[in-house]
Write an enzyme that holds these catalytic residues in place. Structure first.
Site, PDB file in Angstrom:
ATOM      1  N   SER A 193       7.698  12.809  74.113  1.00 47.01           N
ATOM      2  CA  SER A 193       7.219  11.510  74.580  1.00 47.01           C
ATOM      3  C   SER A 193       5.829  11.238  74.014  1.00 47.01           C
ATOM      4  CB  SER A 193       7.231  11.458  76.116  1.00 47.01           C
ATOM      5  OG  SER A 193       6.901  10.177  76.587  1.00 47.01           O
ATOM      6  N   THR A 194       4.806  11.146  74.867  1.00 44.27           N
ATOM      7  CA  THR A 194       3.458  10.808  74.408  1.00 44.27           C
ATOM      8  C   THR A 194       2.980  11.809  73.350  1.00 44.27           C
ATOM      9  OG1 THR A 194       2.987   9.958  76.611  1.00 44.27           O
ATOM     10  CG2 THR A 194       1.102  10.315  75.156  1.00 44.27           C
ATOM     11  N   HIS A 220      10.720   8.937  73.872  1.00 39.84           N
ATOM     12  CA  HIS A 220      10.577   7.810  74.789  1.00 39.84           C
ATOM     13  C   HIS A 220       9.944   6.622  74.069  1.00 39.84           C
ATOM     14  CE1 HIS A 220      10.427  10.865  78.351  1.00 39.84           C
ATOM     15  NE2 HIS A 220      11.665  10.580  77.985  1.00 39.84           N
ATOM     16  N   MET A 315       4.254  12.880  78.726  1.00 39.25           N
ATOM     17  CA  MET A 315       3.968  12.714  80.150  1.00 39.25           C
ATOM     18  C   MET A 315       5.226  12.961  80.974  1.00 39.25           C
ATOM     19  SD  MET A 315       1.426   9.436  80.528  1.00 39.25           S
ATOM     20  CE  MET A 315       2.525   8.251  79.778  1.00 39.25           C
ATOM     21  N   ASP A 318      10.559  14.697  82.338  1.00 37.25           N
ATOM     22  CA  ASP A 318      11.886  14.462  81.780  1.00 37.25           C
ATOM     23  C   ASP A 318      12.264  15.625  80.864  1.00 37.25           C
ATOM     24  OD1 ASP A 318      14.261  13.089  81.278  1.00 37.25           O
ATOM     25  OD2 ASP A 318      13.415  12.010  79.565  1.00 37.25           O
TER      26      ASP A 318
END
Length: 375
Positions: A193-194, A220, A315, A318
């Site tokens: 993600s991030t 994401h 973050m 997940d």
């Protein structure tokens, strides 16, 4: 837990509606303080020099000096400041946003449509911006993304995970005892993600053209952006990188990125022997669509003892539940270490739960993947 310091934020946007909305949101976030505002990039650079904020929210498309030019100047001056981009859901906006992430922006959020209800739009912005600012405050590496200072690349020892129970392979119908004597991996799945676009840009080019297995990725991102990400990575990698499409057969030496705003999993093809990609409009999981858990769960039944899963910077959590399923199916699990994560969120719980086999810095992940498929 160490205290989170107050983050001083400069809001940069040429549209007064967004400038006011973001400023109001900053003042409502605990631990955040509005340092000032600017309506173009040139004024922003002057205010960065005088106000010395920790973080700026930066519009991409502005007159006089746009967001990309601001990032380039911040990078040139090697300023210790974080940047969150505000982007539009367009092909041009997605391409520019990926460029911003390559330059060292921490992350991005989508601007709500101006036609939307103003209060609803502000609520959407706050729901995205607040956790991002909080994650930035906790991050050990975020402040150095634009300066190019390298975090630690040292290996981290890992406790040996608890042996998992037996699992049934739906391809063969036989029950296999999960153990350290696993077979060569026939598929690789990655959740990120991030910080993901840059992390993937370092890992994927290290995979050889003859890897011999398919690679499936959940990053994401919203619609349009995943297509731009796939096109950008395809230019850098020996393997083919593409956005996945419905009912596409899995092919070796192809990297499939889940389309933004959709869920991706694998299912059996009509012949029962091969596997195909299934794209669905199922609900978000962990507020994510695509979701790492959703993809990971679908892998286990078809690849008992023959899969590699990688959990990287991002973050939230997940991927943790999906990794619990995969652990019980004998999957090799690789986690990115804390020192090289932009946000040590997604790898944290799997590591603490003892689900992972290997914890390595970003520059070692490609080697670990190759090792698992070439044994």
């Amino acid at each position: 837990m160490r205290p989170v310091r107050t983050i001083r934020v400069l809001v940069v946007d040429d549209t007064i509606v967004y400038r006011k909305a973001v400023s109001d949101i900053i003042e409502e976030i605990p631990g955040a303080e509005l340092a000032g505002v600017a309506h173009n990039g040139k004024i922003a650079m002057a205010k960065i020099a005088s106000l010395k904020p920790d973080l700026i929210t930066l519009d991409i498309e502005m007159p006089v000096m746009n967001g990309i030019e601001v990032l380039q100047e911040i990078k040139r001056q090697r300023l210790d400041i974080g940047v969150i981009m505000l982007s539009t859901l367009t092909a041009e906006g997605s391409d520019m946003t990926l460029r911003a992430l390559e330059l060292g922006a921490f992350d991005f959020i989508l601007k709500p449509q101006q036609s939307a209800n103003q209060q609803e739009g502000k609520r959407q912005l706050k729901s995205l911006l607040q956790p991002m600012i909080e994650a930035f405050a906790r991050s050990k590496t975020a402040a150095h993304l634009l300066t190019g200072r390298s975090p630690s690349q040292r290996p981290v020892p890992v406790k040996r995970p608890i042996p998992a129970p037996a699992a049934t392979d739906q391809r063969t119908g036989f029950q296999a005892r999960v153990s350290e004597r696993r077979s060569r991996s026939e598929i690789v799945v990655i959740g990120v993600s991030t910080g993901g676009p840059n992390a993937l840009g370092q890992v994927l080019p290290g995979l050889p053209a003859d890897l011999g297995v398919p690679v499936l990725i959940v990053q994401h991102m919203p619609p349009v952006f995943t297509r731009s990400l796939a096109a950008s990575l395809d230019k850098k990698c020996p393997l083919t990188v593409k956005e996945a499409v419905e009912r596409e057969p899995l092919q070796p030496n192809v990297i499939y990125i889940a389309p933004g705003g959709k869920q991706m999993k694998i299912i059996a093809a009509a012949d029962g022997a091969n596997r195909i990609i299934k794209i669905t409009d199922d609900p978000p999981e962990n507020s994510c669509k695509p979701s790492v858990d959703y993809l990971f769960r679908s892998i286990g039944d078809y690849y008992v003892n023959r899969a590699t899963a990688v959990i990287m910077t991002g973050m939230g959590s997940d991927g943790t539940k999906g990794l619990q399923v995969l652990r019980n199916k004998g999957t090799r699990i690789i986690a990115q270490n804390e020192e090289t994560c932009v946000v040590f969120g997604m790898p944290k719980a799997p590591i603490e739960l003892g689900l992972v086999d290997t914890i390595v810095p970003l520059n070692r992940i490609a080697d670990e993947i190759v090792k698992s498929v070439k044994m």
